[in-house]
Write an enzyme that holds these catalytic residues in place. Structure first.
Site, PDB file in Angstrom:
ATOM      1  CD  GLU A   1      -1.250  -6.221   5.281  1.00  0.00           C
ATOM      2  OE1 GLU A   1      -1.002  -6.470   4.086  1.00  0.00           O
ATOM      3  OE2 GLU A   1      -1.318  -5.057   5.732  1.00  0.00           O
TER       4      GLU A   1
ATOM      5  CG  HIS B   1      -3.490  -3.403   3.313  1.00  0.00           C
ATOM      6  ND1 HIS B   1      -2.412  -3.012   4.067  1.00  0.00           N
ATOM      7  CD2 HIS B   1      -4.112  -2.260   2.938  1.00  0.00           C
ATOM      8  CE1 HIS B   1      -2.391  -1.692   4.159  1.00  0.00           C
ATOM      9  NE2 HIS B   1      -3.417  -1.215   3.473  1.00  0.00           N
TER      10      HIS B   1
ATOM     11  CB  CYS C   1      -0.993  -0.041   1.160  1.00  0.00           C
ATOM     12  SG  CYS C   1      -2.443   0.976   0.811  1.00  0.00           S
TER      13      CYS C   1
END
Ligand code: GLN
Length: 545
Positions: free
Chosen positions: A521, A519, A382
């Site tokens: 994650e 993102h 990001c």
């Protein structure tokens, strides 16, 4: 209310940070391992409508779901431990509940009546609980805060009432509490637990099961004592022993018989738990063959809570490479041209995570430059991707002072800019925003599709052309500079299906250099590590010093 759904309410006592979120996630995982479907909901007593506007010092990470809700970081635990599909209805705050009630009041829905905490707020809370119960065997509801807080009272009253509404055989209360070991007396103390349960019972909730956080296993005598004072069965007092690895929590609970007890209390028949794959994963995590060091160049380096999902995703990337991932948190405000090589040369890979605000920006650009020039594996997430674009613009494409409009509204080269108008692919509607837009909910949030190009790091990782990843940002890659940046060496390896939005950039002639606007994650799980984290760790391992 779904007819056959069972409900587990998880409360916490004595003090915060006992790990209620993890406990709820672990309970969910244990129930799934027996073939039951579960979902988990968090009820937060604070007045913010969602945690999106809080800073990481206040709240830790903001976890984003597919449907674009900005939620409590505990939802990250829930998704990592279970297969539950979570969304905006899985997190309610006092603010959100009141907002709904006040909106109804203004519309005249309670016409003629006085709107009160009981029954209007409590009814709204109960309604929000039933929103997630569709087709689910067990709904686990975690109540944020600690018993005794003023703020959580309406939630506790609502879950107290809920038992009468749903039927007593369909609801249990699990209370997580602390049993401290007092060194000078060489014994564990049960008094804080007694007080916490007393408080809970004074508002009408009798816990069915106690999970006692302790350093070591509780003796039978201690369990008996707690059971007696707290009015629970002795075999309903469990040791929630401290563990070195969070993924061990469900296994420890299982060993103690927590799953069996929950099923018995809720009158559910289910198969024995299947935990072999999970056990093997924990084994791999505990016995890595290799070691790798990753530098995380960010702003909130003292607060690992603010990068919760990121840390977990890196751990998962390690699991798939049988590697222990050691993190070196680097405060980007301390990086400068003179020390960047020395600081970052200690690590095998460099990661620049997401973030907001201009503090420490130049240090992040330097980190991207260092990784590019020294062929060190680089992963920009990001804001990290935006930094990589700025670095390439400045140092390879001759755009001096290139920047993001977020940090320099007057930059001659706004390679990252605020999109004023776009068609939202989630809703099909034209969205507008400018610098003065509301701070809450004006971001590109949630899952968006992305199309990958062949022969790229991205395609090699995902091994499929079309992916979906979660976003949380305001600024975007500025297509006006795309051609110049591509000419300078930047590869656009992932874009929105209409090619309007650049989602992934890479550099060729580099062992592994990738920045993504989303993102990743948020979607990594210990049993299915995210492909980008897997490949980043793999490349860093190859670069090991
Ligand atoms: N601040 C940047 C933006 O709003 C990046 C956000 C992030 O990293 N999540 O676009």
């Amino acid at each position: 209310m779904a007819e056959n759904t069972k409900y587990i309410f998880v409360t916490g006592g004595v003090l915060s940070s006992l790990g209620k979120g993890l406990a709820s996630a672990a309970i969910g995982m244990l129930l799934e391992s027996r073939g039951l479907s579960v979902t988990i909901q968090k009820l937060d007593p604070y007045i913010n409508v969602d945690p999106g506007t809080m800073n990481p010092f206040q709240h830790g990470e903001v976890f984003v779901t597919d449907d674009g809700a900005e939620t409590d970081l505990d939802l990250g635990h829930y998704e990592r431990f279970t297969n539950a599909k979570l969304g905006k209805n899985n997190n309610f705050t006092t603010g959100k509940i009141y907002d709904q009630v006040i909106n109804k009041e203004r519309k005249g829905e309670y016409l003629g009546g006085t709107v009160q905490v009981i029954p209007h707020i409590t009814d709204e809370i109960k309604k929000s609980i039933t929103l997630v119960s569709n087709d689910t065997d067990v709904v686990i509801v975690e109540i944020g805060g600690t018993i005794g807080d003023i703020e959580s009272l309406p939630f506790l009253e609502a879950i107290r009432q809920f038992k009468a509404d749903a039927g007593s055989s369909n609801v249990i209360y699990i209370h997580l509490t602390l049993v401290p070991y007092i060194k000078t007396a060489c014994e564990v103390k049960t008094k804080p637990t007694q007080h916490s349960v007393k408080e809970l019972r004074s508002i009408g909730i009798q816990p069915d099961i106690l999970l006692c956080r302790t350093e070591s296993y509780l003796s039978q005598d201690i369990k008996k004592k707690i059971a007696l004072f707290c009015n629970v069965d002795t075999d309903a007092v469990f040791t929630a022993k401290d563990v070195d690895c969070i993924y061990d929590v469900p296994l420890v609970y299982n060993k103690e018989g927590l799953g069996d007890k929950i099923l018995k209390k809720l009158n559910i028949w289910a198969r024995a738990p299947r935990l072999d794959d999970w056990r093997e994963m924990v084994d791999r995590l505990r016995n890595p063959r290799e070691n790798v060091s990753i530098a995380i160049v960010g702003k909130y380096v003292d607060l690992t809570e603010s990068y919760k999902s990121l840390n977990e995703a890196l751990t998962h990337g390690g699991i798939s490479n049988d590697t222990k991932v050691n993190l070196q948190f680097v405060d980007s405000t301390t990086l400068n041209r003179e020390n960047v090589a020395e600081v970052l040369s200690k690590s095998d890979g460099v990661l620049v995570p997401g973030g907001f605000g201009s503090r420490g920006i130049e240090g992040k650009v330097l980190a991207a430059q260092y990784a590019r020039e020294n062929k060190v594996p680089f992963f920009g997430i990001c804001l990290g991707m935006q930094m990589a674009v700025i670095e390439v613009a400045r140092n390879l494409a001759g755009m001096e002072d290139a920047n993001s409009e977020e940090f320099d509204p007057y930059t001659p080269y706004p390679v990252i800019y605020l999109m004023k108008e776009w068609v939202d692919e989630q809703t099909g509607q034209v969205e507008k925003r400018d610098e003065s837009s509301d701070k809450g909910g004006t971001m590109r949030l949630g899952a968006y599709p992305c199309h990958l190009e062949a022969d790229t790091f991205a395609m090699n990782a995902y091994k499929t052309e079309d992916i979906s990843e979660r976003h949380r940002h305001r600024f975007e890659f500025n297509n006006e500079y795309k051609e110049r940046l591509v000419k300078a060496g930047l590869t656009v390896s992932g874009s929105s299906p209409d090619h309007d939005l650049v989602e992934i950039v890479e550099l060729k002639d580099h062992p592994w250099y990738l920045g993504c606007q989303f993102h990743p994650e948020f979607k990594s799980k210990p049993m299915t590590p995210h492909p980008l984290f897997r490949d980043f760790i793999k490349a860093s391992l190859k670069n090991r010093k």
